[in-house]
Design an enzyme around this catalytic site. Structure first.
Site, PDB file in Angstrom:
ATOM      1  N   SER A  49       0.819  -1.216   0.000  1.00 56.65           N
ATOM      2  CA  SER A  49       0.000   0.000   0.000  1.00 56.65           C
ATOM      3  C   SER A  49       0.853   1.266   0.000  1.00 56.65           C
ATOM      4  O   SER A  49       0.354   2.346  -0.319  1.00 56.65           O
ATOM      5  CB  SER A  49      -0.927   0.009   1.219  1.00 56.65           C
ATOM      6  OG  SER A  49      -1.859  -1.036   1.163  1.00 56.65           O
ATOM      7  N   GLY A 231      -4.292  -1.845  -0.767  1.00 56.09           N
ATOM      8  CA  GLY A 231      -3.479  -1.542  -1.937  1.00 56.09           C
ATOM      9  C   GLY A 231      -3.298  -0.051  -2.120  1.00 56.09           C
ATOM     10  O   GLY A 231      -3.985   0.764  -1.487  1.00 56.09           O
ATOM     11  N   GLY A 233      -2.960   3.696  -4.348  1.00 59.58           N
ATOM     12  CA  GLY A 233      -3.628   4.390  -5.441  1.00 59.58           C
ATOM     13  C   GLY A 233      -4.972   4.980  -5.074  1.00 59.58           C
ATOM     14  O   GLY A 233      -5.437   4.896  -3.936  1.00 59.58           O
ATOM     15  N   CYS A 259      -9.314  -1.754   3.796  1.00 61.06           N
ATOM     16  CA  CYS A 259      -8.535  -0.622   3.297  1.00 61.06           C
ATOM     17  C   CYS A 259      -8.986  -0.227   1.889  1.00 61.06           C
ATOM     18  O   CYS A 259     -10.078   0.297   1.715  1.00 61.06           O
ATOM     19  CB  CYS A 259      -7.044  -0.941   3.352  1.00 61.06           C
ATOM     20  SG  CYS A 259      -5.994   0.528   3.283  1.00 61.06           S
ATOM     21  N   ASN A 301      -3.366   2.657   7.007  1.00 58.90           N
ATOM     22  CA  ASN A 301      -2.487   3.131   5.947  1.00 58.90           C
ATOM     23  C   ASN A 301      -3.359   3.501   4.751  1.00 58.90           C
ATOM     24  O   ASN A 301      -3.537   2.717   3.829  1.00 58.90           O
ATOM     25  CB  ASN A 301      -1.475   2.056   5.555  1.00 58.90           C
ATOM     26  CG  ASN A 301      -0.630   2.481   4.366  1.00 58.90           C
ATOM     27  OD1 ASN A 301      -0.602   3.659   3.995  1.00 58.90           O
ATOM     28  ND2 ASN A 301       0.058   1.543   3.756  1.00 58.90           N
ATOM     29  N   HIS A 351      -6.725  -2.059   9.245  1.00 55.97           N
ATOM     30  CA  HIS A 351      -6.091  -3.356   9.012  1.00 55.97           C
ATOM     31  C   HIS A 351      -6.288  -4.285  10.204  1.00 55.97           C
ATOM     32  O   HIS A 351      -5.539  -4.225  11.178  1.00 55.97           O
ATOM     33  CB  HIS A 351      -4.593  -3.168   8.760  1.00 55.97           C
ATOM     34  CG  HIS A 351      -4.284  -2.532   7.450  1.00 55.97           C
ATOM     35  ND1 HIS A 351      -3.948  -3.260   6.328  1.00 55.97           N
ATOM     36  CD2 HIS A 351      -4.285  -1.231   7.075  1.00 55.97           C
ATOM     37  CE1 HIS A 351      -3.744  -2.430   5.306  1.00 55.97           C
ATOM     38  NE2 HIS A 351      -3.947  -1.196   5.735  1.00 55.97           N
ATOM     39  N   GLU A 353      -5.553  -7.364  10.312  1.00 59.33           N
ATOM     40  CA  GLU A 353      -4.420  -8.302  10.426  1.00 59.33           C
ATOM     41  C   GLU A 353      -3.259  -7.662  11.177  1.00 59.33           C
ATOM     42  O   GLU A 353      -2.486  -8.336  11.843  1.00 59.33           O
ATOM     43  CB  GLU A 353      -3.978  -8.766   9.039  1.00 59.33           C
ATOM     44  CG  GLU A 353      -3.061  -7.837   8.286  1.00 59.33           C
ATOM     45  CD  GLU A 353      -3.734  -6.575   7.783  1.00 59.33           C
ATOM     46  OE1 GLU A 353      -3.030  -5.656   7.340  1.00 59.33           O
ATOM     47  OE2 GLU A 353      -4.983  -6.504   7.828  1.00 59.33           O
TER      48      GLU A 353
END
Length: 396
Positions: A49, A231, A233, A259, A301, A351, A353
């Site tokens: 990311s 990811g 962008g 995300c 993020n 996130h 995880e």
């Protein structure tokens, strides 16, 4: 000791932060952002990311535990550039096999050390994330006006479609751990290894597929569920992934997104997305679950977010029934989670995880497991009803 080689971080508004060369030498460009994690720098560096971004660490000491072969989130370092105030001169940990400097040089990551990261972070917090460049070694001696012109020539993050740069090239499978309950197809938009392990540990065979996957290719795997990963962008530049997700929703396949996947679910439901001034990046973001009132400390993020009504159930603009915002960031009221009420689909912006932590949100993977089990039970009941209703043959 040898004289340190010079380096400079140049922002597109003309602000300059001098320092010393670190990692590979040369020049690099990306969106300047700051990350507030006090630990987990290896996971940050290898998080896809962060592709296209120059990451400024607010924690002053980075690299003290070295680098190992167990903690990377992907196959390489993805940041466009890296900045820290005082990288550790010594790597001390029983699992360390290399120094951070070694890996930065190996992957060609141009970095800068010794700069005033506090001042740089305050500037970005006030002015917003922006295009930037690191110039080190001989490139640090370029004329400042030339350096600034090079920075301003770079494309902005808005409108950037970067998933193809970080996605897998071919399908691969990680088998379920323990009792198998089904399978999940992960559309790899920049997947982290911790996510794959979390899903496999819930009894799912995990099929990781390229971001270019078609509807036909996806369903040829006969997945019990579909997952959209994190990811880099701009979600507004991912129309193809939105179209694919709308097909998943139409087929009522259980869906979970995190995300970037949360932003794409928002778009698939008909909501808009927008760019945050400086984004959320770190492992200390407080998020409230509006359904339970529980507050969790979460890892983030992201530089984009979903624009959706908070505090009420709404009919989705794209016609997928009702939905609601389930989670909100307590710092700035940014939407951090969505849930469909008439379809088996939900997502979160953060996130769960979270390597190297926190783990307050790990239960979301259990919620996804329950969703898959419920859908499987419904299919079984429907099949049984169909068998009972089928006409029986026999002689007259």
């Amino acid at each position: 000791m040898p004289t340190p080689e010079p380096a400079v971080l140049v922002l597109e508004d003309g602000r300059r932060f001098p320092g010393r060369a670190w990692g590979a030498r040369g020049r690099t460009f990306g969106e300047a952002v700051f990350a507030t994690g006090m630990t987990g720098y290896q996971e940050t560096l290898t998080d896809p990311s962060y592709a296209g971004q120059i990451v400024i660490q607010t924690a002053p000491h980075i690299g003290n535990t070295g680098m190992n072969d167990e903690d990377p989130e992907s196959r390489r370092i993805w940041v466009a550039g890296y900045a820290a105030h005082a990288p550790s001169r010594i790597a001390s940990n029983q699992r360390s096999v290399r120094t951070l400097d070694d890996d930065l040089e190996h992957d060609g990551i141009v970095g800068i050390a010794g700069l005033d990261t506090r001042a740089a972070t305050r500037h970005l917090r006030d002015k917003g994330a922006m295009r930037s460049g690191i110039f080190s070694g001989p490139d640090a001696a370029l004329d400042p006006d030339e350096q600034l012109a090079l920075v301003r020539e770079q494309p902005a993050m808005s409108g950037a479609n970067l998933s193809a740069e970080v996605s897998t090239d071919a399908v691969y499978t990680v088998p379920a751990v323990g009792e198998r309950i089904g399978s999940v197809a992960i559309v790899d938009l920049g997947i982290k290894a911790a996510t794959i392990h979390a899903l496999a540990e819930r009894g799912l065979d995990v099929h990781v597929v390229p971001e270019s996957v078609t509807v036909e290719e996806l369903y040829a795997l006969n997945p019990s569920a579909v997952f959209y990963s994190n990811g880099p962008g701009d979600p507004e530049a991912s129309d193809r992934h939105v179209a694919l997700l709308r097909e998943v929703l139409t087929r009522r396949t259980p869906f979970f997104g995190i995300c970037f996947g949360n932003q794409l679910l928002g778009r698939a439901l008909g909501f808009d997305t927008y760019k945050l001034p400086f984004g959320h990046r770190g492992i200390n973001q407080p998020v409230v679950d509006l359904r339970s009132g529980r507050v969790g400390i979460t890892a983030h993020n992201h530089g984009f977010a979903v624009q959706a009504p908070i505090g009420r159930v709404v009919d989705t603009p794209a016609g997928f029934g009702r939905a609601e915002v389930t989670h909100v960031d307590l710092n700035d009221d940014v939407v951090e989670g969505l849930a469909c009420l008439d379809l088996p689909a939900f997502s979160v912006q953060y996130h769960p995880e979270a390597a190297a932590g926190p783990h307050d949100a790990a239960e979301l993977f259990d919620r996804f497991r329950d969703l898959v089990l419920a859908a499987s039970a419904e299919e079984g009941e429907a099949a049984a009803i169909a068998v009972e209703a089928a006409p029986t043959g026999g002689a007259s």
